[in-house]
Design an enzyme around this catalytic site. Structure first.
Site, PDB file in Angstrom:
ATOM      1  N   GLU A 166     -18.337  -0.812 -18.193  1.00 27.50           N
ATOM      2  CA  GLU A 166     -19.371  -1.708 -17.619  1.00 27.50           C
ATOM      3  C   GLU A 166     -20.641  -1.320 -18.303  1.00 27.50           C
ATOM      4  OE1 GLU A 166     -19.378  -1.617 -13.373  1.00 27.50           O
ATOM      5  OE2 GLU A 166     -17.387  -2.467 -13.284  1.00 27.50           O
ATOM      6  N   ASP A 202     -14.586  -8.924 -11.585  1.00 24.42           N
ATOM      7  CA  ASP A 202     -15.888  -8.352 -11.263  1.00 24.42           C
ATOM      8  C   ASP A 202     -16.342  -7.185 -11.925  1.00 24.42           C
ATOM      9  OD1 ASP A 202     -18.338  -8.638  -9.395  1.00 24.42           O
ATOM     10  OD2 ASP A 202     -17.517  -7.031  -8.574  1.00 24.42           O
ATOM     11  N   ALA A 257     -12.068  -4.034  -7.818  1.00 23.58           N
ATOM     12  CA  ALA A 257     -11.815  -2.789  -7.389  1.00 23.58           C
ATOM     13  C   ALA A 257     -12.545  -1.949  -8.669  1.00 23.58           C
ATOM     14  CB  ALA A 257     -10.443  -2.415  -7.188  1.00 23.58           C
ATOM     15  N   ARG A 258     -11.856  -1.474  -9.482  1.00 24.70           N
ATOM     16  CA  ARG A 258     -12.325  -0.776 -10.449  1.00 24.70           C
ATOM     17  C   ARG A 258     -11.712  -1.181 -11.976  1.00 24.70           C
ATOM     18  NH1 ARG A 258     -15.933   0.230  -7.811  1.00 24.70           N
ATOM     19  NH2 ARG A 258     -16.797   2.394  -7.288  1.00 24.70           N
ATOM     20  N   HIS A 271     -19.991  -6.765 -11.626  1.00 24.10           N
ATOM     21  CA  HIS A 271     -19.892  -5.861 -10.117  1.00 24.10           C
ATOM     22  C   HIS A 271     -20.501  -6.346  -9.021  1.00 24.10           C
ATOM     23  CE1 HIS A 271     -18.101  -1.622  -9.651  1.00 24.10           C
ATOM     24  NE2 HIS A 271     -18.359  -2.206  -8.545  1.00 24.10           N
ATOM     25  N   ILE A 272     -20.791  -7.417  -8.670  1.00 20.84           N
ATOM     26  CA  ILE A 272     -21.388  -7.710  -7.644  1.00 20.84           C
ATOM     27  C   ILE A 272     -20.551  -8.451  -6.535  1.00 20.84           C
ATOM     28  CG2 ILE A 272     -23.609  -8.735  -8.985  1.00 20.84           C
ATOM     29  CD1 ILE A 272     -22.423 -11.574  -8.582  1.00 20.84           C
ATOM     30  N   ASP A 298       0.811  -1.090  -0.085  1.00 17.01           N
ATOM     31  CA  ASP A 298      -0.006  -0.103  -0.019  1.00 17.01           C
ATOM     32  C   ASP A 298       0.778   1.331  -0.177  1.00 17.01           C
ATOM     33  OD1 ASP A 298      -1.646   2.160   0.688  1.00 17.01           O
ATOM     34  OD2 ASP A 298      -3.231   0.611   1.155  1.00 17.01           O
TER      35      ASP A 298
END
Length: 309
Positions: free
Chosen positions: A257, A252, A227-228, A284-285, A169
């Site tokens: 999208e 995901d 995440a994105r 995206h769930i 991080d």
């Protein structure tokens, strides 16, 4: 204090807020034009991601004291403008972090063990054992980029899988534990067998995973993105998989999208990605469970109350 809710929420949020003394207007189908005409009446606003919280809209919110984001992503909110106006922002990543961790691991296990493929084959009377021989998670080095709520949750979920967990991080330090080793980005690139993304979408993380970055990984790895999608493009994913840098992907989230808005190039790149046997998708769930739907409300309301509004 009047609060406007402009997105569909678990209805438990209404009594939670009313019991705390707030007046609630629940308008989940409201459109931007109507929001602009009535937002000056409210001191609180609760949102998901349908309507961008940009400066032109927020300028009309002359009495706004806080925004509650029911979820984790903040990329559609003008954070600098909120800071300038001293409008507080609360979000509820704690409410769906466990769901995200479970989803990511579940999809990875599905990829490793060919579950979706094998299920469809057996339903058609096809019985292939060798072709569906799986891969074990145990013994692998699992790398996490972004050690916030989501990164920490997946690390906890992995603690019983006998994996070596590395976490990087850029903006945190001192978070290592007996089962998570805090590392630099270069060490992560040297050692991971699986890479899982848990960073917000910012100018810094958009297209963060370029081919230049991916080619610096020391060995092929499996990739997870809950995440994105904009962290890595369809084209980059395809190229990395063609070159054997990425062995398989759990996705995901997508670069785009909204299928109806794909460019011709995006459509072709997505179709190539979707044709691969070693890619598992979901819409995206991750974090989108019955339990998290309600927990997000509880977290959000507690934060609003705790701030003294």
């Amino acid at each position: 204090m009047k609060i406007l809710i402009i997105d569909e929420m678990h209805l438990s949020i209404i009594p939670l807020l009313e019991d705390a003394g707030y007046q609630v207007d629940y308008k989940p189908t409201i459109e931007r034009k109507e929001i602009e005409t009535i937002i000056e009446e409210y001191t609180g606003l609760i949102i998901r991601s349908k309507t961008p919280m940009d400066k032109p809209l927020l300028e009309k919110a002359v009495n706004l004291k806080f925004i509650g984001r029911a979820g984790a992503g903040l990329d559609k909110i003008d954070l600098k403008y909120l800071e300038r106006r001293d409008i507080k922002l609360f979000h509820a990543a704690e409410g769906n972090r466990d769901a995200v961790g479970e989803q990511a691991i579940g999809m990875l296990l599905s990829l490793f063990n060919h579950i979706a493929k094998a299920d469809q084959e057996v339903k058609k009377g096809i019985w292939k054992r060798e072709e569906n021989r799986g891969e074990e998670l145990q013994g692998k080095t699992f790398g996490i980029i972004g050690y916030g709520n989501m990164g920490g949750a997946i690390a906890r979920k992995l603690s019983g899988f006998d994996v070596n967990i590395l976490a990087y991080d850029k903006y945190k330090s001192g978070f290592g534990t007996f089962h998570v080793t805090e590392v630099g980005f270069r060490q992560l690139q040297e050692e991971v067998d699986i890479l899982s993304m848990h960073v917000p979408l910012t100018p810094e993380t958009r297209n963060f995973l370029t081919m230049e970055v991916l080619e610096q990984f020391a060995k092929p790895f499996y990739f997870i993105n809950t995440a994105r999608g904009e962290i890595i493009s369809f084209d980059t994913l395809n190229e990395a998989m063609d070159k054997g840098i990425i062995l398989g992907a759990v996705l995901d989230v997508l670069e785009n999208e909204k299928f109806s808005t794909f460019t011709k190039a995006q459509k072709a790149a997505f179709e190539k990605l979707a044709s691969r046997h070693n890619v598992v998708f979901s819409p995206h769930i991750a974090g989108w469970t019955h339990q998290s739907y309600e927990k997000i409300n509880q977290v959000l309301v507690e934060k609003i109350k705790g701030a003294g509004f």
